[in-house]
Enzyme design. Structure first.
Site, PDB file in Angstrom:
ATOM      1  N   ASP A   1     -13.315 -19.315 -22.950  1.00 26.88           N
ATOM      2  CA  ASP A   1     -13.118 -17.941 -22.596  1.00 26.88           C
ATOM      3  C   ASP A   1     -12.411 -16.802 -23.034  1.00 26.88           C
ATOM      4  O   ASP A   1     -12.098 -15.822 -22.548  1.00 26.88           O
ATOM      5  CB  ASP A   1     -12.429 -18.239 -20.998  1.00 26.88           C
ATOM      6  CG  ASP A   1     -11.372 -19.137 -21.236  1.00 26.88           C
ATOM      7  OD1 ASP A   1     -10.835 -19.712 -22.160  1.00 26.88           O
ATOM      8  OD2 ASP A   1     -10.324 -19.065 -20.109  1.00 26.88           O
ATOM      9  N   ASP A   2     -12.195 -16.947 -24.608  1.00 31.25           N
ATOM     10  CA  ASP A   2     -11.771 -16.312 -25.423  1.00 31.25           C
ATOM     11  C   ASP A   2     -12.972 -15.182 -25.939  1.00 31.25           C
ATOM     12  O   ASP A   2     -12.498 -14.754 -27.156  1.00 31.25           O
ATOM     13  CB  ASP A   2     -10.653 -16.455 -26.178  1.00 31.25           C
ATOM     14  CG  ASP A   2      -9.390 -16.793 -25.546  1.00 31.25           C
ATOM     15  OD1 ASP A   2      -9.287 -16.554 -24.529  1.00 31.25           O
ATOM     16  OD2 ASP A   2      -8.510 -17.602 -26.293  1.00 31.25           O
TER      17      ASP A   2
END
Ligand code: ATP
Ligand code: MG
Length: 697
Positions: free
Chosen positions: A566-567
């Site tokens: 999710d980065d």
């Protein structure tokens, strides 16, 4: 995490034309930092004084193939190095497992039917082999001049005394014991004492608040809490017992939960007995009860799959998970990884700076080294006390050969300047390690050139609380290094890079890092929450353990961790890893560290919001901002230029030094009122500092 993944996948499937030809895994450019793209190999000359365990990639590949093709023989042979009271069942495979939720519950078992004890293997076994006089722990206190040296015999006797105390307080196999202590020798001894009698330890980092401790106590309902009166970290005094009292009060108020026994080590270096808050009946001074206990204690022979300990993850991405490890597989995997990854040789002095409050401190301060009869340093303080040369002063003092730390510490020391390093000789060092986060290339080169004087290989070790021990790492002198790459999988670790549909990719590619089959150190469950275990690791891609990290595999088969799934930020269809932008920012002379997150953007879908911490002496200005933006444009491309640069005095970090991006995301998006679980923040004051320094947009 599944919801987040869906959001990410929806970004990937936008059909945006600028995105076409860019299926996940066909990167438009390398996901790693520009400096790393040079793809330079770094070959460290061999030290003629000793022969490394692994001397070539061919030798590694042969062993690796054995470990995958015939795990029973491979791990069975390595497990013979330990004492087993009763051997494991040989009539069935050494490992049984199910990784596929479609076929039923997820489970993993190793060495079924075998009985052993990890404390026996870490202590008694060496003493019985005549190594009782060998130093086991070399302790260095927060303030210079405070130190202690414990032999294997000392450690065994001390551990037995603690075990006897626990037994006297009715702690039995399977009971939980919460350990909340600073880095003093009593901490690993308390862990070993639990393991000896089959109690499950739950170590909580002593930097945590009363609130965080209460959450962890209420999750596992321990019988005993072991703590310390107070301690010093740098020039800060931490009154630990007061925090414990507040925390136990919270437990009582919330769930009417109380404990019978709180064992308190009196730390005379930091506090007076009479100043310590006290609850008679429940609280006992360590020094009043432990010395009177017998120095020999009975053992509980544990089945290989009995739980050994539980430990909460850092909480970088959500509420911390209570990861459970079991005796047999964890013992073998922690010991074998220690031996190979750190190329352990007789006479080595090993120092891992991790706190026992996180997994690295379990595996590479306590269990891994002691199982290998190593001598290790434990340090109570911080890297910059009394000055930024403390680590190197300790290295010289104890003649440390193998030094293992985290990128966050490396960056802090780098920002303090080379003179603190060069003041000390460091000539004993032969090997350096890094763990916990991706190491950006500027920090890698500084560690390599300045700290290691180009003579020490750097083992960049990738793993997780859930994996028990190192999963991807160079084996020193086995093959060339590439700065920023953890290189190749450890024995028995079957990595898979999968696309968004869960299909495995082959050759050079990029995607989600998954693991195909079981390795001995895999966590078996989350404490009393097997559903969350299945949900977190096995439901995203069926048949695989999903790590939650993205990665790239290059033409040499080397792995590059690109950050958390999710980065990844999607700006107008360009997928940009946060690490990539941070690397450019971190490479600026004035930048001590940085973190970037996504913010919603009307036109681009997502935009980039950068938090930057300046080195001492630098001041924020429009001009500085322009030069930062220019560098990102030049190194990556105009599309990656941050919308906002937020100069902040610090970043929110977990106890293990990881940046908590989820908090930064909230701040960047203006959702300050809903920051989520802050219990694992190392220093919650930093959040206010960040909010105060927020630029008006
Ligand atoms: P949570 O799972 O609660 O969000 P966490 O993942 O930070 O917390 P840990 O188990 O301590 O908790 O950290 C493991 C993670 O740390 C890995 O998944 C990875 O993202 C990162 N990491 C560890 N070592 C490395 C490394 N050498 N290179 C890159 N990333 C690393
Ligand atoms: Mg994690």
């Amino acid at each position: 995490s599944e919801a987040r993944l869906k959001i990410l996948l929806s970004h990937l499937n936008t059909g945006n034309t600028s995105f076409s030809g860019l299926s996940f895994g066909v990167p438009c450019r390398q996901a790693s930092a520009p400096q790393q793209e040079r793809n330079d190999y770094v070959i460290i000359p061999r030290n003629p004084m000793f022969t490394p365990r692994i001397t070539s990639r061919e030798q590694y590949s042969r062993m690796y193939m054995d470990s995958i093709q015939d795990p029973s023989t491979f791990w069975g042979r390595l497990a013979q190095d330990f004492y087993w009271r009763k051997g494991w069942n040989t009539s069935q495979p050494l490992c049984k497992y199910n990784f596929d939720v479609q076929r039923g519950p997820i489970f993993v078992e190793w060495f079924r039917g075998g009985y052993t004890n990890i404390c026996y293997n870490a202590l008694d076994r060496h003493v019985l082999a005549g190594k009782g006089e060998q130093p086991a722990l070399l302790w260095e206190g927060n303030d210079a001049g405070q130190d202690m040296r414990l032999t294997y015999q000392d450690l065994l006797s001390y551990t037995c005394q603690i075990s006897n105390f626990l037994l006297a307080r009715n702690v039995a196999k399977g009971d939980r014991v919460c350990i909340y202590m600073p880095m003093i020798p009593e901490l690993p001894c308390a862990m070993l004492a639990c393991a000896r009698i089959g109690a499950i330890h739950s170590v909580v980092f002593a930097g945590f608040s009363a609130e965080a401790l209460a959450g962890r106590i209420l999750d596992c309902h321990p019988k005993v809490v072991i703590t310390c009166s107070a301690f010093k970290r740098g020039n800060k005094l931490i009154d630990l017992k007061t925090i414990v009292d507040a925390s136990l009060q919270l437990c009582l108020d919330r769930e009417n939960f109380s404990i019978d026994t709180c064992l308190v080590y009196h730390n005379h270096r930091a506090s007076l007995r009479e100043d310590t808050s006290w609850k008679g009946g429940r609280d006992l001074w360590w020094q009043d009860v432990i010395p009177g206990m017998a120095k020999e204690a009975p053992l509980e022979w544990m089945e290989a799959e009995d739980p050994l300990f539980m430990l909460y993850t850092s909480g970088s991405t959500g509420k911390p998970k209570g990861v459970v490890h079991t005796v047999g597989g964890y013992m073998v995997f922690s010991a074998v990884t220690f031996k190979y990854v750190f190329d352990h040789q007789p006479g080595d002095i090993f120092w891992c700076t991790a706190d026992c409050g996180w997994i690295t401190g379990h595996t590479y301060v306590t269990y891994g080294p002691l199982l290998n009869c190593a001598t290790c340093v434990i340090y109570e303080g911080i890297p910059v006390w009394p000055d930024a040369g403390r680590y190197w002063q300790i290295v010289d003092k104890f003649k440390v050969t193998t030094f293992h730390t985290a990128p966050t510490a490396i960056r802090t020391l780098e920002a303090s300047g080379d003179k603190f390093v060069k003041k000390h000789s460091r000539k004993s060092l032969r090997l350096l390690g890094s763990v916990g986060e991706p190491i950006n290339s500027k920090a890698w080169w500084w560690y390599h050139d300045i700290v290691g004087e180009k003579r020490c290989p750097i083992v960049d070790t990738w793993w997780q609380t859930e994996t028990g021990a190192t999963m991807i790492s160079p084996l020193p002198w086995g093959w060339p290094l590439k700065p920023g790459s953890a290189t190749l999988p450890f024995f028995g670790v079957q990595l898979a890079v999968v696309d968004q549909n869960g299909n495995e990719k082959h050759g050079a590619c990029e995607g989600f890092l998954c693991i195909k089959g079981p390795w001995p150190g895999i966590a078996r469950t989350l404490y009393l929450n097997h559903d969350r275990y299945e949900q977190s690791y096995f439901k995203t891609f069926s048949g695989y353990y999903t790590t939650g990290d993205g990665c790239k595999r290059d033409n040499d088969g080397y792995y590059w961790i690109t950050g958390r799934i999710d980065d990844v930020i999607n700006v107008s269809g360009h997928r940009i890893s946060t690490g990539e932008v941070e690397s450019v920012l971190n490479a600026q002379d004035t930048c001590a560290e940085s973190a970037v997150v996504a913010i919603p953007h009307e036109v681009k879908g997502q935009g980039i919001y950068a938090f930057a911490v300046l080195v001492q002496g630098a001041t924020p200005s429009e001009e500085l901002k322009r030069s930062y933006l220019l560098s990102v444009r030049k190194e990556i491309g105009a599309f990656a230029a941050p919308e906002v640069i937020h100069w902040t005095p610090g970043l929110p970090k977990t106890r293990s030094g990881k940046v908590m991006r989820r908090i930064l995301r909230k701040i960047a998006c203006g959702e300050e009122n809903d920051l989520g679980d802050l219990s694992s923040l190392a220093d919650s004051a930093v959040v206010d500092d960040i909010l105060k320094s927020k630029p008006s947009q």
